[in-house]
Design a protein around this motif. Structure first.
Motif, PDB file in Angstrom:
ATOM      1  N   GLY A 154       0.790  -1.225   0.000  1.00  8.90           N
ATOM      2  CA  GLY A 154       0.000   0.000   0.000  1.00  8.90           C
ATOM      3  C   GLY A 154       0.817   1.267   0.000  1.00  8.90           C
ATOM      4  O   GLY A 154       0.327   2.328   0.429  1.00  8.90           O
TER       5      GLY A 154
ATOM      6  N   VAL B 295       3.076   3.872  -2.445  1.00  9.08           N
ATOM      7  CA  VAL B 295       3.309   4.241  -3.842  1.00  9.08           C
ATOM      8  C   VAL B 295       4.543   5.121  -3.932  1.00  9.08           C
ATOM      9  O   VAL B 295       4.688   6.077  -3.159  1.00  9.08           O
ATOM     10  CB  VAL B 295       2.093   4.988  -4.423  1.00  9.08           C
ATOM     11  CG1 VAL B 295       2.385   5.464  -5.845  1.00  9.08           C
ATOM     12  CG2 VAL B 295       0.867   4.083  -4.414  1.00  9.08           C
TER      13      VAL B 295
ATOM     14  N   THR C  22      -5.655   5.213  -5.917  1.00 13.19           N
ATOM     15  CA  THR C  22      -5.735   3.909  -5.267  1.00 13.19           C
ATOM     16  C   THR C  22      -5.822   4.007  -3.743  1.00 13.19           C
ATOM     17  O   THR C  22      -5.825   2.983  -3.060  1.00 13.19           O
ATOM     18  CB  THR C  22      -4.507   3.057  -5.633  1.00 13.19           C
ATOM     19  OG1 THR C  22      -3.316   3.760  -5.248  1.00 13.19           O
ATOM     20  CG2 THR C  22      -4.457   2.776  -7.123  1.00 13.19           C
TER      21      THR C  22
ATOM     22  N   PRO D  34      -3.573   5.090  -1.329  1.00 10.55           N
ATOM     23  CA  PRO D  34      -2.444   4.387  -0.714  1.00 10.55           C
ATOM     24  C   PRO D  34      -2.286   4.725   0.760  1.00 10.55           C
ATOM     25  O   PRO D  34      -2.748   5.776   1.228  1.00 10.55           O
ATOM     26  CB  PRO D  34      -1.245   4.903  -1.521  1.00 10.55           C
ATOM     27  CG  PRO D  34      -1.658   6.273  -1.944  1.00 10.55           C
ATOM     28  CD  PRO D  34      -3.129   6.166  -2.244  1.00 10.55           C
TER      29      PRO D  34
ATOM     30  N   VAL E 236       2.495   7.865   0.276  1.00 10.86           N
ATOM     31  CA  VAL E 236       3.091   8.202  -1.009  1.00 10.86           C
ATOM     32  C   VAL E 236       4.524   8.654  -0.773  1.00 10.86           C
ATOM     33  O   VAL E 236       4.793   9.479   0.109  1.00 10.86           O
ATOM     34  CB  VAL E 236       2.298   9.328  -1.720  1.00 10.86           C
ATOM     35  CG1 VAL E 236       3.028   9.793  -2.968  1.00 10.86           C
ATOM     36  CG2 VAL E 236       0.911   8.843  -2.076  1.00 10.86           C
TER      37      VAL E 236
ATOM     38  N   THR F  22      -3.253  12.087   3.045  1.00 12.78           N
ATOM     39  CA  THR F  22      -2.305  11.017   2.734  1.00 12.78           C
ATOM     40  C   THR F  22      -0.957  11.259   3.400  1.00 12.78           C
ATOM     41  O   THR F  22      -0.412  12.360   3.346  1.00 12.78           O
ATOM     42  CB  THR F  22      -2.097  10.912   1.209  1.00 12.78           C
ATOM     43  OG1 THR F  22      -3.369  10.710   0.591  1.00 12.78           O
ATOM     44  CG2 THR F  22      -1.175   9.757   0.858  1.00 12.78           C
TER      45      THR F  22
END
Length: 361
Positions: free
Chosen positions: A82, A84, A156, A158, A161, A191
């Motif tokens: 998970g 990226v 997606t 994640p 990142v 994120t």
């Protein structure tokens, strides 16, 4: 979407190079990692992404161990953890449209076509590419390709990142636009992110905390403002646009080479001051030995003789690098021409005492 905490305890031995880094990132936080070329920034991101094997240590994503070594050995594949990784090259699929590049991740995870298409359309709008979804990468500019890559990374949802200098290959104006886009989307989606960069603007604009990585080890870390205000190494000072000169203080005076200033501390300490606070003048000699003969008397606090080692362009003029000690001086181009500055030339420097901060080493 909610970010995920990351816990990194990474030791990587690759030939003569050794990376040893331990830190934690809270959920939804953006951490900047800065360091000179070869410091280990890309290796660090590769370890977290699952692309570089650990020699020893543990990587946790939301308290889940995704990597551990040497025993018991655990390794969750890059595709399953998970996380990226987005680098300088957006690595878009050239045979797919921008829209289909974005839908690729959700479709690979089993999202049905209609929902994936709707998400792609939304993300094209979010990154400023509404109406351009049918274009292939070759039909997009570098900045537009990076926008598609950002959308593909975030669609997606994640856990985290990792951004490995994604703005380096872009011109200044495009980089500024993409930087603002990254900040906006990381904030709106919550994120968790790590940004490896050479640019202090990235750290200031995107991150709440900053890690300085040098020679494979963390030399300083903390809130971005604190690290840039009180850099612990010459590299960190250069990133912050400051001079940091190591020296020793005793009897109310700090000394490094020919530079002396008043000090209220004792022991090993560093002087921190901006290049703009240093004034430069010529001397009546063309060689270093000649300058020393003409200037054998003490120069006083904050005034010293130095040699020019190189000249560097800046947006506002010229940065003059000098030694001993190593100090940067900012001057206008016409002032540099007036002085006739060249490598090896002796000069007299003077720093405003009020601009100098002495901090313990």
């Amino acid at each position: 979407m909610t970010g995920t905490a990351l816990q990194v305890e990474a030791l990587v031995q690759r030939g003569a190079f050794r990376l040893d880094a331990t830190f934690r990132i809270e959920a939804g936080e953006t951490l900047a990692v800065m360091g000179p070329s070869g410091a280990g920034k890309s290796t660090l991101l590769g370890v977290i992404a699952g692309l570089v094997p650990l020699t020893s240590g543990t990587i946790r994503v939301a308290e889940r161990v995704v990597d551990a070594a040497p025993t018991p050995r655990t390794h969750v594949s890059a595709a399953q953890r998970g996380v990226v990784l987005l680098g300088q090259d957006p690595h878009l699929f050239p045979h797919l449209s921008a829209h289909d590049n974005i839908t690729f991740g959700p479709r690979a995870r089993g999202v049905e076509r209609r929902a994936a298409d709707a998400d792609a359309d939304e993300w094209l709008w979010r990154v400023g590419l509404a109406g351009l979804g049918a274009r292939h990468p070759a039909q997009l500019s570098g900045g537009q390709q990076q926008r598609v890559a950002i959308a593909r990374a975030l669609v997606t949802k994640p856990a985290a990142v990792l951004l490995d200098e994604p703005l380096t290959s872009l011109d200044a104006e495009t980089a500024g636009d993409i930087r603002a886009l990254i900040r906006e989307q990381l904030t709106s989606t919550g994120t968790t992110a790590i940004v490896a960069t050479h640019d202090a603007v990235d750290a200031v604009s995107l991150a709440s905390r900053l890690v300085v990585l040098e020679g494979g080890i963390i030399t300083q870390w903390g809130p971005v403002r604190h690290v840039l205000a009180e850099p612990a190494t010459r590299f960190a000072a250069a990133v912050a646009g400051l001079n940091r000169v190591d020296g020793h203080a005793a009897d109310g005076e700090w000394v490094s080479g020919e530079l002396r200033v008043e000090a209220s501390v004792a022991g090993d300490a560093a002087a921190i001051f901006p290049p703009s606070a240093v004034h430069i003048d010529g001397v009546d000699a063309s060689t270093w030995t000649g300058a020393l003969r003409l200037d054998s008397a003490p120069t006083g606090r904050g005034v010293w003789l130095a040699r020019v080692v190189r000249l560097e362009p800046t947006p506002a003029g010229i940065r003059v690098r000098t030694t001993d000690p190593d100090v940067a001086v900012d001057v206008t181009a016409d002032r540099a021409a007036e002085l006739g500055l060249t490598n090896g030339m002796p000069v007299r420097l003077r720093v405003d005492a009020a601009a100098v901060r002495i901090v313990r080493a």
